[in-house]
Design a protein around this motif. Structure first.
Motif, short mmCIF file in Angstrom:
data_model
loop_
_atom_site.label_atom_id
_atom_site.label_comp_id
_atom_site.label_asym_id
_atom_site.label_seq_id
_atom_site.Cartn_x
_atom_site.Cartn_y
_atom_site.Cartn_z
N ASN A 20 42.88 37.47 110.11
CA ASN A 20 42.17 36.36 109.25
C ASN A 20 40.88 36.78 109.08
O ASN A 20 40.16 37.54 109.61
CB ASN A 20 41.94 35.39 110.50
CG ASN A 20 43.37 34.75 111.21
OD1 ASN A 20 43.56 35.32 112.04
ND2 ASN A 20 43.60 33.75 110.76
N ASN A 67 32.28 33.13 105.07
CA ASN A 67 31.16 32.05 105.46
C ASN A 67 30.90 32.39 106.87
O ASN A 67 30.58 31.25 107.47
CB ASN A 67 31.40 30.72 104.80
CG ASN A 67 31.67 30.45 103.49
OD1 ASN A 67 31.00 31.16 102.77
ND2 ASN A 67 32.38 29.53 102.90
N GLU A 107 32.80 32.95 109.15
CA GLU A 107 33.99 32.19 110.31
C GLU A 107 35.36 32.71 109.93
O GLU A 107 35.52 33.47 108.77
CB GLU A 107 34.11 31.01 110.29
CG GLU A 107 32.91 30.08 110.39
CD GLU A 107 33.03 28.47 110.41
OE1 GLU A 107 34.13 28.05 110.15
OE2 GLU A 107 32.08 27.94 110.67
N TYR A 108 36.11 33.17 111.07
CA TYR A 108 37.38 33.51 110.73
C TYR A 108 38.59 32.28 110.61
O TYR A 108 39.07 31.92 112.05
CB TYR A 108 38.03 34.44 111.85
CG TYR A 108 36.91 35.70 111.89
CD1 TYR A 108 37.49 36.79 111.05
CD2 TYR A 108 35.67 35.73 112.62
CE1 TYR A 108 36.64 37.83 111.06
CE2 TYR A 108 35.17 36.75 112.52
CZ TYR A 108 35.42 38.02 111.85
OH TYR A 108 34.65 39.25 111.71
N PRO A 109 38.77 31.54 109.73
CA PRO A 109 39.48 30.37 109.55
C PRO A 109 40.86 30.86 110.19
O PRO A 109 41.54 31.72 109.81
CB PRO A 109 39.52 30.11 108.13
CG PRO A 109 38.71 30.73 107.58
CD PRO A 109 38.20 31.90 108.25
N GLU A 110 41.46 29.88 111.18
CA GLU A 110 42.80 30.40 111.77
C GLU A 110 44.07 29.79 110.58
O GLU A 110 44.96 30.49 111.05
CB GLU A 110 43.00 29.56 112.99
CG GLU A 110 42.81 28.17 112.85
CD GLU A 110 42.96 27.77 114.38
OE1 GLU A 110 43.37 26.39 114.34
OE2 GLU A 110 43.00 28.09 115.27
N ASN A 111 43.73 29.15 109.89
CA ASN A 111 44.75 28.82 108.52
C ASN A 111 44.77 29.63 107.65
O ASN A 111 45.54 29.34 106.61
CB ASN A 111 44.46 27.51 108.32
CG ASN A 111 43.38 27.06 107.65
OD1 ASN A 111 42.30 27.65 107.70
ND2 ASN A 111 43.54 26.34 106.38
N ILE A 112 44.09 30.76 107.48
CA ILE A 112 43.96 31.80 106.23
C ILE A 112 44.26 33.19 106.61
O ILE A 112 43.53 33.64 107.76
CB ILE A 112 42.53 31.56 105.57
CG1 ILE A 112 42.42 30.28 104.97
CG2 ILE A 112 42.50 32.43 104.42
CD1 ILE A 112 41.07 29.84 104.28
N MET A 128 47.22 30.72 102.51
CA MET A 128 46.50 29.66 103.29
C MET A 128 47.37 28.44 103.39
O MET A 128 48.45 27.98 102.60
CB MET A 128 45.54 29.25 102.14
CG MET A 128 44.37 30.24 101.80
SD MET A 128 43.25 29.75 100.39
CE MET A 128 44.42 30.11 98.90
N THR A 148 47.81 24.22 104.60
CA THR A 148 46.98 23.17 104.78
C THR A 148 48.11 22.26 105.52
O THR A 148 49.43 22.42 105.38
CB THR A 148 46.52 22.46 103.67
OG1 THR A 148 47.85 22.38 102.56
CG2 THR A 148 45.60 23.29 102.97
N ASP A 173 35.41 34.24 96.40
CA ASP A 173 36.76 34.04 97.01
C ASP A 173 37.89 33.60 96.15
O ASP A 173 37.68 32.76 95.25
CB ASP A 173 36.85 32.80 98.06
CG ASP A 173 35.99 33.50 99.55
OD1 ASP A 173 35.62 32.77 100.40
OD2 ASP A 173 36.06 34.88 99.60
#
Length: 154
Positions: A95, A99, A101-106, A125, A127, A153
Protein backbone atom coordinates in the motif's frame (compact mmCIF):
# COMPACT_ATOMS: atom_id res chain seq x y z
CA UNK A 1 54.34 -23.65 -43.62
CA UNK A 2 55.43 -23.07 -40.07
CA UNK A 3 54.58 -19.35 -40.42
CA UNK A 4 51.07 -20.13 -41.77
CA UNK A 5 50.38 -22.46 -38.84
CA UNK A 6 51.52 -19.73 -36.40
CA UNK A 7 49.23 -17.17 -38.04
CA UNK A 8 46.32 -19.60 -37.93
CA UNK A 9 46.97 -20.31 -34.27
CA UNK A 10 47.10 -16.57 -33.58
CA UNK A 11 43.79 -16.01 -35.39
CA UNK A 12 42.07 -18.81 -33.46
CA UNK A 13 43.48 -17.51 -30.17
CA UNK A 14 42.21 -13.99 -30.89
CA UNK A 15 38.80 -15.33 -31.92
CA UNK A 16 38.62 -17.34 -28.69
CA UNK A 17 39.71 -14.30 -26.68
CA UNK A 18 37.08 -12.12 -28.37
CA UNK A 19 34.36 -14.68 -27.71
CA UNK A 20 35.28 -15.24 -24.05
CA UNK A 21 35.80 -11.58 -23.15
CA UNK A 22 33.43 -9.72 -25.51
CA UNK A 23 30.58 -11.94 -26.69
CA UNK A 24 30.07 -14.33 -23.76
CA UNK A 25 29.62 -11.60 -21.13
CA UNK A 26 26.91 -9.98 -23.27
CA UNK A 27 25.12 -13.30 -23.66
CA UNK A 28 25.26 -13.90 -19.93
CA UNK A 29 24.11 -10.36 -19.09
CA UNK A 30 21.20 -10.27 -21.51
CA UNK A 31 20.09 -13.87 -21.25
CA UNK A 32 20.66 -14.80 -17.64
CA UNK A 33 21.95 -12.14 -15.28
CA UNK A 34 19.84 -9.39 -16.83
CA UNK A 35 16.68 -11.23 -15.83
CA UNK A 36 18.05 -12.04 -12.40
CA UNK A 37 19.08 -8.46 -11.66
CA UNK A 38 15.65 -6.97 -12.34
CA UNK A 39 12.55 -8.04 -10.45
CA UNK A 40 10.03 -9.49 -12.85
CA UNK A 41 6.39 -8.30 -12.84
CA UNK A 42 4.30 -10.53 -10.59
CA UNK A 43 1.66 -12.83 -12.07
CA UNK A 44 -1.06 -10.69 -10.48
CA UNK A 45 0.04 -7.67 -12.55
CA UNK A 46 -0.03 -9.62 -15.79
CA UNK A 47 -3.18 -11.64 -15.11
CA UNK A 48 -5.31 -10.00 -12.45
CA UNK A 49 -6.85 -12.59 -10.11
CA UNK A 50 -10.64 -12.52 -10.02
CA UNK A 51 -12.40 -12.63 -6.66
CA UNK A 52 -13.72 -16.17 -5.92
CA UNK A 53 -17.38 -15.16 -5.38
CA UNK A 54 -17.44 -12.67 -8.25
CA UNK A 55 -20.50 -12.53 -10.45
CA UNK A 56 -21.13 -10.66 -13.71
CA UNK A 57 -17.40 -10.21 -14.26
CA UNK A 58 -16.44 -7.78 -17.04
CA UNK A 59 -12.79 -7.37 -17.92
CA UNK A 60 -12.01 -4.72 -20.49
CA UNK A 61 -9.06 -5.40 -22.77
CA UNK A 62 -5.93 -3.47 -21.70
CA UNK A 63 -5.62 -0.06 -23.35
CA UNK A 64 -2.79 2.43 -22.82
CA UNK A 65 -1.52 0.49 -19.81
CA UNK A 66 -4.94 0.42 -18.10
CA UNK A 67 -7.06 -2.65 -17.37
CA UNK A 68 -10.50 -2.33 -15.77
CA UNK A 69 -12.35 -5.21 -14.13
CA UNK A 70 -15.84 -4.92 -12.67
CA UNK A 71 -17.89 -7.50 -10.83
CA UNK A 72 -20.53 -7.98 -8.16
CA UNK A 73 -20.39 -10.12 -5.06
CA UNK A 74 -22.68 -10.81 -2.11
CA UNK A 75 -19.62 -10.30 0.14
CA UNK A 76 -18.85 -7.08 1.98
CA UNK A 77 -16.06 -4.71 0.83
CA UNK A 78 -13.81 -5.66 3.77
CA UNK A 79 -13.94 -9.32 2.65
CA UNK A 80 -12.98 -8.40 -0.91
CA UNK A 81 -10.16 -6.19 0.39
CA UNK A 82 -8.89 -9.00 2.64
CA UNK A 83 -8.74 -11.38 -0.34
CA UNK A 84 -6.84 -8.94 -2.56
CA UNK A 85 -4.57 -7.86 0.31
CA UNK A 86 -3.46 -11.47 0.79
CA UNK A 87 -3.07 -12.25 -2.92
CA UNK A 88 -1.25 -9.03 -3.76
CA UNK A 89 1.06 -9.01 -0.75
CA UNK A 90 2.09 -12.57 -1.65
CA UNK A 91 3.21 -11.03 -4.98
CA UNK A 92 5.17 -8.21 -3.24
CA UNK A 93 2.59 -5.45 -3.71
CA UNK A 94 2.40 -2.74 -1.02
CA UNK A 95 0.00 0.00 0.00
CA UNK A 96 1.74 3.22 -1.12
CA UNK A 97 2.08 6.34 0.96
CA UNK A 98 -0.31 8.94 -0.51
CA UNK A 99 -0.83 12.31 1.19
CA UNK A 100 0.55 10.96 4.47
CA UNK A 101 -1.67 7.86 4.49
CA UNK A 102 -1.56 4.25 3.29
CA UNK A 103 -4.97 3.72 1.62
CA UNK A 104 -6.06 0.11 2.03
CA UNK A 105 -7.80 0.04 -1.38
CA UNK A 106 -4.66 1.04 -3.36
CA UNK A 107 -1.70 -1.25 -4.01
CA UNK A 108 1.54 -0.74 -5.93
CA UNK A 109 4.33 -2.92 -7.26
CA UNK A 110 7.62 -1.38 -8.46
CA UNK A 111 10.32 -3.11 -10.46
CA UNK A 112 13.77 -2.98 -8.91
CA UNK A 113 17.11 -3.23 -10.69
CA UNK A 114 20.79 -3.06 -9.85
CA UNK A 115 20.64 0.76 -9.71
CA UNK A 116 17.36 1.01 -7.79
CA UNK A 117 13.83 1.55 -9.17
CA UNK A 118 13.19 1.21 -12.88
CA UNK A 119 10.60 2.79 -15.16
CA UNK A 120 8.09 -0.04 -14.60
CA UNK A 121 5.42 -0.05 -11.91
CA UNK A 122 1.80 -1.05 -11.46
CA UNK A 123 -0.95 0.52 -9.37
CA UNK A 124 -4.18 -1.26 -8.50
CA UNK A 125 -7.12 0.79 -7.19
CA UNK A 126 -10.39 -0.69 -5.97
CA UNK A 127 -13.69 1.13 -5.50
CA UNK A 128 -16.86 -0.26 -3.97
CA UNK A 129 -20.55 0.57 -4.39
CA UNK A 130 -22.75 -0.82 -1.62
CA UNK A 131 -25.93 1.09 -2.49
CA UNK A 132 -27.64 -2.25 -3.25
CA UNK A 133 -28.25 -4.04 0.06
CA UNK A 134 -27.77 -7.45 -1.56
CA UNK A 135 -24.63 -7.01 -3.66
CA UNK A 136 -21.35 -5.14 -3.52
CA UNK A 137 -20.26 -3.70 -6.87
CA UNK A 138 -16.49 -3.66 -7.29
CA UNK A 139 -14.36 -1.83 -9.84
CA UNK A 140 -10.64 -2.58 -10.10
CA UNK A 141 -8.41 -0.33 -12.13
CA UNK A 142 -4.95 -1.73 -12.89
CA UNK A 143 -2.52 0.86 -14.24
CA UNK A 144 0.97 0.30 -15.62
CA UNK A 145 3.06 3.46 -15.21
CA UNK A 146 6.55 4.91 -15.10
CA UNK A 147 7.25 5.93 -11.48
CA UNK A 148 10.47 7.74 -12.39
CA UNK A 149 9.03 10.21 -14.89
CA UNK A 150 5.52 11.00 -13.67
CA UNK A 151 4.99 14.35 -11.99
CA UNK A 152 1.96 13.52 -9.81
CA UNK A 153 0.07 10.46 -8.70
CA UNK A 154 -0.79 8.30 -11.73
Amino acid sequence: MRFARGVLLYIFAMAGFAFVFLVLPQLIWVGFLGKMMFTQPPPSALNLPIYPDAQQVVQEPPANGITIVTFQTPDKPHEVLAYYRQVLRNDSWVNPLINGEYPENIFEWHQGGPDGPTALAYRLMMTFDTSDDQMTKVEILLLQFDPIHYTSDP
